[in-house]
Scaffold this motif. Sequence first.
Motif, PDB file in Angstrom:
ATOM      1  N   ASN A 138       4.438  18.650  50.655  1.00 31.51           N
ATOM      2  CA  ASN A 138       3.896  17.926  49.501  1.00 31.51           C
ATOM      3  C   ASN A 138       4.053  18.844  48.299  1.00 31.51           C
ATOM      4  N   TYR A 171      10.161  15.547  51.744  1.00 25.11           N
ATOM      5  CA  TYR A 171       8.785  15.060  51.577  1.00 25.11           C
ATOM      6  C   TYR A 171       8.064  14.881  52.908  1.00 25.11           C
ATOM      7  N   ARG A 224       3.258  20.654  55.242  1.00 21.95           N
ATOM      8  CA  ARG A 224       2.543  19.665  56.055  1.00 21.95           C
ATOM      9  C   ARG A 224       2.526  20.094  57.510  1.00 21.95           C
TER      10      ARG A 224
END
Length: 189
Positions: A166, A162, A188
Amino acid sequence: MSVNLFNAVEFSHLLLKKTLKPGDKALDATAGNGYDTKFLAELVGAEGKVFSFDIQKEAVNNTQKLLQTADLEKNVKIIKASHAELDSYLEDKINAAIFNLGYLPGGDKKIITRAKSTVKALKKTIKLIENDGIVVLVIYSGHPGGDDERDAVLKFVADLDYKKYNVLNYKFLNQPGPPPQVVAVKKRI
């Protein structure tokens, strides 16, 4: 103010449209009848590049015809091969990718995408995606083998770090049959 709830294809295209710009590189991992390849080619423009994969000659031909009609074939490379082998054809990073999982609409329903090759392709795509890029999967599971593939994809993306990715799962809960769902993986920065 009215809020739209998009169907799976509309939502997948919205995500791609918000990510891609002229000059970018994109992947259609399952060319099918060519509609997503065409959409990606329009988004990346003449300076961009689209790589489009399918194992079926019919899908490759359908995609070529659609692109020729729209005068978009110049910035698209159509590859008759499994998406699981995409790293043999792509070396550059890409900004976005789309997978439509299931079978070729209007084609042989016995020829389907499968869990093993899809997860293999997904792993390779995740490595090729640029920071802030996106991988979109439209999962059609209402056919033999569809549940296995859906479950394998969902397990793979649920286990992604994570801090690096995402992951979104977009689906309608009150539709007949198993409705298609969209999984989006955003890398990300």
